[in-house]
Design a protein around this motif. Structure first.
Motif, PDB file in Angstrom:
ATOM      1  N   TYR A 164       0.889  -1.096  -0.033  1.00  0.00           N
ATOM      2  CA  TYR A 164      -0.077   0.219   0.014  1.00  0.00           C
ATOM      3  C   TYR A 164       0.827   1.139  -0.003  1.00  0.00           C
ATOM      4  N   THR A 165       1.737   1.453   0.873  1.00  0.00           N
ATOM      5  CA  THR A 165       2.587   2.299   0.954  1.00  0.00           C
ATOM      6  C   THR A 165       3.487   2.772  -0.414  1.00  0.00           C
ATOM      7  N   LEU A 166       3.829   1.810  -0.991  1.00  0.00           N
ATOM      8  CA  LEU A 166       4.541   1.688  -2.187  1.00  0.00           C
ATOM      9  C   LEU A 166       3.685   2.238  -3.255  1.00  0.00           C
ATOM     10  N   VAL A 167       2.302   1.784  -3.407  1.00  0.00           N
ATOM     11  CA  VAL A 167       1.453   2.094  -4.358  1.00  0.00           C
ATOM     12  C   VAL A 167       1.077   3.407  -4.253  1.00  0.00           C
ATOM     13  N   LYS A 168       0.897   4.039  -2.898  1.00  0.00           N
ATOM     14  CA  LYS A 168       0.823   5.339  -2.639  1.00  0.00           C
ATOM     15  C   LYS A 168       1.744   6.214  -3.389  1.00  0.00           C
ATOM     16  N   GLN A 169       2.813   5.895  -3.648  1.00  0.00           N
ATOM     17  CA  GLN A 169       3.847   6.742  -4.195  1.00  0.00           C
ATOM     18  C   GLN A 169       4.044   6.833  -5.576  1.00  0.00           C
ATOM     19  N   LEU A 210      -8.067   5.607 -14.842  1.00  0.00           N
ATOM     20  CA  LEU A 210      -6.740   5.719 -15.396  1.00  0.00           C
ATOM     21  C   LEU A 210      -6.739   6.899 -16.597  1.00  0.00           C
ATOM     22  N   ARG A 211      -8.030   6.690 -17.091  1.00  0.00           N
ATOM     23  CA  ARG A 211      -8.117   7.886 -18.171  1.00  0.00           C
ATOM     24  C   ARG A 211      -8.333   9.084 -17.815  1.00  0.00           C
ATOM     25  N   LYS A 212      -8.769   9.251 -16.467  1.00  0.00           N
ATOM     26  CA  LYS A 212      -9.001  10.506 -15.883  1.00  0.00           C
ATOM     27  C   LYS A 212      -7.792  11.245 -15.354  1.00  0.00           C
ATOM     28  N   GLU A 213      -6.844  10.192 -15.080  1.00  0.00           N
ATOM     29  CA  GLU A 213      -5.500  10.683 -14.705  1.00  0.00           C
ATOM     30  C   GLU A 213      -4.261  10.779 -15.842  1.00  0.00           C
ATOM     31  N   PRO A 224      -3.892   4.053  -4.797  1.00  0.00           N
ATOM     32  CA  PRO A 224      -4.302   4.138  -6.325  1.00  0.00           C
ATOM     33  C   PRO A 224      -4.006   2.722  -6.758  1.00  0.00           C
ATOM     34  N   TRP A 225      -4.724   1.960  -6.504  1.00  0.00           N
ATOM     35  CA  TRP A 225      -4.762   0.647  -6.775  1.00  0.00           C
ATOM     36  C   TRP A 225      -4.838   0.367  -8.410  1.00  0.00           C
ATOM     37  N   ARG A 266       9.810 -12.059  -6.864  1.00  0.00           N
ATOM     38  CA  ARG A 266       8.892 -13.189  -7.498  1.00  0.00           C
ATOM     39  C   ARG A 266       7.436 -13.040  -6.732  1.00  0.00           C
ATOM     40  N   ALA A 267       7.347 -12.306  -5.722  1.00  0.00           N
ATOM     41  CA  ALA A 267       5.994 -12.015  -4.931  1.00  0.00           C
ATOM     42  C   ALA A 267       5.052 -11.140  -5.651  1.00  0.00           C
ATOM     43  N   ALA A 268       5.070 -11.235  -7.074  1.00  0.00           N
ATOM     44  CA  ALA A 268       4.088 -10.017  -7.684  1.00  0.00           C
ATOM     45  C   ALA A 268       2.619 -10.519  -7.558  1.00  0.00           C
ATOM     46  N   ARG A 269       2.386 -11.910  -7.085  1.00  0.00           N
ATOM     47  CA  ARG A 269       1.128 -12.414  -6.997  1.00  0.00           C
ATOM     48  C   ARG A 269       0.654 -11.595  -5.605  1.00  0.00           C
ATOM     49  N   MET A 270       1.425 -11.718  -4.622  1.00  0.00           N
ATOM     50  CA  MET A 270       0.987 -11.236  -3.193  1.00  0.00           C
ATOM     51  C   MET A 270       0.796  -9.580  -3.518  1.00  0.00           C
ATOM     52  N   VAL A 271       1.358  -9.175  -4.560  1.00  0.00           N
ATOM     53  CA  VAL A 271       0.951  -7.460  -4.525  1.00  0.00           C
ATOM     54  C   VAL A 271      -0.340  -7.457  -5.126  1.00  0.00           C
ATOM     55  N   GLY A 272      -0.837  -8.234  -6.063  1.00  0.00           N
ATOM     56  CA  GLY A 272      -1.993  -8.310  -6.418  1.00  0.00           C
ATOM     57  C   GLY A 272      -3.010  -8.797  -5.421  1.00  0.00           C
ATOM     58  N   TRP A 273      -2.538  -9.659  -4.650  1.00  0.00           N
ATOM     59  CA  TRP A 273      -3.697 -10.048  -3.557  1.00  0.00           C
ATOM     60  C   TRP A 273      -3.609  -8.801  -2.242  1.00  0.00           C
ATOM     61  N   ALA A 274      -2.541  -8.231  -2.264  1.00  0.00           N
ATOM     62  CA  ALA A 274      -2.831  -7.044  -1.054  1.00  0.00           C
ATOM     63  C   ALA A 274      -3.705  -6.236  -1.536  1.00  0.00           C
ATOM     64  N   LEU A 275      -3.906  -5.987  -2.977  1.00  0.00           N
ATOM     65  CA  LEU A 275      -4.898  -5.016  -3.499  1.00  0.00           C
ATOM     66  C   LEU A 275      -6.172  -5.627  -3.489  1.00  0.00           C
ATOM     67  N   HIS A 276      -6.207  -7.011  -3.666  1.00  0.00           N
ATOM     68  CA  HIS A 276      -7.392  -7.674  -3.549  1.00  0.00           C
ATOM     69  C   HIS A 276      -8.035  -7.797  -2.168  1.00  0.00           C
ATOM     70  N   VAL A 277      -7.382  -7.555  -1.175  1.00  0.00           N
ATOM     71  CA  VAL A 277      -7.769  -7.649   0.366  1.00  0.00           C
ATOM     72  C   VAL A 277      -7.894  -6.193   0.865  1.00  0.00           C
ATOM     73  N   LEU A 278      -7.431  -5.125  -0.045  1.00  0.00           N
ATOM     74  CA  LEU A 278      -7.495  -3.832   0.211  1.00  0.00           C
ATOM     75  C   LEU A 278      -8.840  -3.315   0.807  1.00  0.00           C
ATOM     76  N   PRO A 279      -8.988  -2.880   1.890  1.00  0.00           N
ATOM     77  CA  PRO A 279     -10.213  -2.720   2.700  1.00  0.00           C
ATOM     78  C   PRO A 279     -10.734  -1.324   1.797  1.00  0.00           C
ATOM     79  N   ASP A 280     -11.976  -1.147   2.000  1.00  0.00           N
ATOM     80  CA  ASP A 280     -12.721  -0.279   1.233  1.00  0.00           C
ATOM     81  C   ASP A 280     -12.197   1.132   1.711  1.00  0.00           C
ATOM     82  N   SER A 281     -11.932   1.283   2.915  1.00  0.00           N
ATOM     83  CA  SER A 281     -11.489   2.482   3.553  1.00  0.00           C
ATOM     84  C   SER A 281     -10.110   2.884   3.009  1.00  0.00           C
ATOM     85  N   GLN A 282      -9.466   1.959   2.513  1.00  0.00           N
ATOM     86  CA  GLN A 282      -8.108   2.187   1.784  1.00  0.00           C
ATOM     87  C   GLN A 282      -8.269   2.480   0.319  1.00  0.00           C
TER      88      GLN A 282
END
Length: 113
Positions: free
Chosen positions: A15-20, A88-91, A61-62, A40-56
């Motif tokens: 999350y911290t990295l994606v925010k940057q 993304l288009r709006k950005e 910027p997932w 090699r933990a790219a899947r974990m990154v995707g999973w981290a965003l998958h479990v990303l709480p609505d509050s986050q």
DNA sequence: CTTATGACTTTCA
DNA sequence: CTGAAAGCCATAA
């Protein structure tokens, strides 16, 4: 008392990295994982965003995180491809639609930390 | 401890 | 680049 119990902050680090990620740029899961120390933990990154709480959702910027082929891999119904493409288009990121999948030109919009 | 799963990546054609 | 198969990492049960 050095409690070296390094908690599994993998998700938090993601999350911290994606925010940057700067606006108008995108990053790949492998890139995020590499910056975290596990290329090699790219899947974990995707999973981290998958479990990303609505509050986050509005804090992280997932939408700027896509796969290596420059395509949106979201299988989530909540975070639909259409929604991600719109954001993304709006950005200022050009998103091309092809066979129901969205493609992004990494050569132009890939984030270079 | 092992097994199963996942918003991925790399390799081959 | 696209599609199919194997591999790798972290988490949950």
């Amino acid at each position: 008392m050095p409690s070296l119990k390094n908690k599994t902050n993998f998700f938090a680090d993601v999350y911290t990295l994606v925010k940057q990620i700067p606006r108008g740029k995108v990053a790949t899961y492998g890139q995020i994982a590499a910056l975290l120390g596990s290329p090699r933990a790219a899947r974990m990154v995707g999973w981290a965003l998958h479990v990303l709480p609505d509050s986050q959702l509005h804090l992280v910027p997932w939408q700027r995180v896509i796969n290596r082929a420059g395509r949106i891999s979201t299988t989530c119904q909540i975070h639909s491809k259409n929604l991600q493409a719109e954001l993304l288009r709006k950005e200022g990121v050009s998103v091309s639609k092809r066979q129901g999948n969205f493609y992004i030109d990494l050569a132009e919009f890939l984030w270079h930390p």
